[in-house]
Design a protein around this motif. Structure first.
Motif, PDB file in Angstrom:
ATOM      1  N   ALA A 252       0.857  -1.181   0.000  1.00 35.99           N
ATOM      2  CA  ALA A 252       0.000   0.000   0.000  1.00 35.99           C
ATOM      3  C   ALA A 252       0.893   1.231   0.000  1.00 35.99           C
ATOM      4  O   ALA A 252       2.118   1.125   0.095  1.00 35.99           O
ATOM      5  CB  ALA A 252      -0.900  -0.011   1.243  1.00 35.99           C
ATOM      6  N   ASP A 253       0.287   2.412  -0.124  1.00 35.91           N
ATOM      7  CA  ASP A 253       1.076   3.643  -0.031  1.00 35.91           C
ATOM      8  C   ASP A 253       1.562   3.850   1.399  1.00 35.91           C
ATOM      9  O   ASP A 253       2.729   4.174   1.624  1.00 35.91           O
ATOM     10  CB  ASP A 253       0.238   4.854  -0.458  1.00 35.91           C
ATOM     11  CG  ASP A 253      -0.091   4.836  -1.943  1.00 35.91           C
ATOM     12  OD1 ASP A 253       0.697   4.256  -2.716  1.00 35.91           O
ATOM     13  OD2 ASP A 253      -1.142   5.393  -2.322  1.00 35.91           O
ATOM     14  N   THR A 254       0.655   3.680   2.358  1.00 39.17           N
ATOM     15  CA  THR A 254       1.016   3.855   3.762  1.00 39.17           C
ATOM     16  C   THR A 254       0.425   2.729   4.594  1.00 39.17           C
ATOM     17  O   THR A 254      -0.614   2.163   4.248  1.00 39.17           O
ATOM     18  CB  THR A 254       0.524   5.202   4.322  1.00 39.17           C
ATOM     19  OG1 THR A 254      -0.893   5.269   4.188  1.00 39.17           O
ATOM     20  CG2 THR A 254       1.182   6.378   3.606  1.00 39.17           C
ATOM     21  N   MET A 255       1.101   2.421   5.714  1.00 37.43           N
ATOM     22  CA  MET A 255       0.651   1.377   6.625  1.00 37.43           C
ATOM     23  C   MET A 255       0.615   1.951   8.028  1.00 37.43           C
ATOM     24  O   MET A 255       1.530   2.655   8.456  1.00 37.43           O
ATOM     25  CB  MET A 255       1.616   0.187   6.562  1.00 37.43           C
ATOM     26  CG  MET A 255       1.226  -1.029   7.400  1.00 37.43           C
ATOM     27  SD  MET A 255       1.412  -0.886   9.200  1.00 37.43           S
ATOM     28  CE  MET A 255       3.115  -0.367   9.366  1.00 37.43           C
ATOM     29  N   HIS A 256      -0.476   1.667   8.742  1.00 40.33           N
ATOM     30  CA  HIS A 256      -0.617   2.048  10.143  1.00 40.33           C
ATOM     31  C   HIS A 256      -0.883   0.760  10.925  1.00 40.33           C
ATOM     32  O   HIS A 256      -1.917   0.116  10.730  1.00 40.33           O
ATOM     33  CB  HIS A 256      -1.756   3.057  10.316  1.00 40.33           C
ATOM     34  CG  HIS A 256      -1.516   4.319   9.547  1.00 40.33           C
ATOM     35  ND1 HIS A 256      -0.706   5.320  10.023  1.00 40.33           N
ATOM     36  CD2 HIS A 256      -1.935   4.705   8.317  1.00 40.33           C
ATOM     37  CE1 HIS A 256      -0.653   6.292   9.124  1.00 40.33           C
ATOM     38  NE2 HIS A 256      -1.386   5.950   8.082  1.00 40.33           N
ATOM     39  N   GLY A 257       0.082   0.362  11.778  1.00 41.48           N
ATOM     40  CA  GLY A 257      -0.001  -0.941  12.410  1.00 41.48           C
ATOM     41  C   GLY A 257       0.034  -0.895  13.924  1.00 41.48           C
ATOM     42  O   GLY A 257       0.815  -0.143  14.519  1.00 41.48           O
TER      43      GLY A 257
END
Length: 200
Positions: free
Chosen positions: A165-170
């Motif tokens: 993806a463009d950005t990941m928030h985990g």
């Protein structure tokens, strides 16, 4: 930084800390923060995904994301996905099995970890979907939908292999392995943000 992380060197985390990529708080706060950052990225036109270590957290994030997307609007025709969630036109789903019979082009097919936007819900439970990256479309038969799909706003770290993806928030609880951390922090092409649960 990701290569250093893969080798298990703790100094890899310095990059993420120095660049504001690590966020801490209790579980409720980091869940809210990750979701808010995901919403902001999506509003900016980015392809963002949320990751979490447990199915329960993933289910909560997917539910919140779907509710946010719909914003109280009626769902229209829905179909039950393989993960037990329901989805309608406009929802994002993820496919969980490679199937070369479901072709997008002469050289591409439906793969595990692909994410799609639903453009049509068929009367028999089939879905017409558009790939989030290539924008190519394919029809997923009802049996594939029932066995090998789930909502695609969030996924477990384990199931994120192959996802990009463009950005990941985990989200992390601190119980995860270095391998899981590496998988999480290499999903986003432009940014990877870690939300770590701390106690006290």
């Amino acid at each position: 930084a990701s290569l250093t992380l893969r080798e298990g060197k703790s100094e890899a985390l310095t990059f993420y800390l120095d660049h504001g990529r690590v966020h801490v708080g209790d579980l409720a706060k980091i869940t809210d923060d990750a979701f808010a950052a995901w919403v902001q990225d999506r509003s900016a036109g980015l392809d963002a995904i949320m990751l979490a270590p447990t199915r329960e957290l993933v289910a909560e994030l997917n539910r919140r994301a779907r509710d946010h997307r719909r914003d109280g609007a009626p769902a229209g025709p829905e179909v039950r996905l393989g993960d037990g969630n329901r989805a309608c036109v406009g929802d994002m789903i993820i496919t969980r099995a490679n199937d070369r019979r479901l072709r997008l082009s002469a050289t591409d097919w439906v793969k595990n970890g692909d994410r799609w936007s639903i453009t049509r819900v068929g009367k028999q439970g089939d879905l017409t979907v558009q790939h989030t990256r290539s924008h190519l479309a394919v029809r997923l038969p009802a049996d594939y939908v029932q066995d090998s799909t789930g909502l695609g706003y969030a996924t477990t770290i384990h199931a994120a292999q192959g996802v990009s993806a463009d950005t990941m928030h985990g989200l992390l609880t601190g119980q995860e392995s270095r391998q899981q951390l590496y998988t999480m922090l290499t999903r986003g092409r432009h940014g990877n943000h870690l939300y770590l649960q701390v106690v006290g």
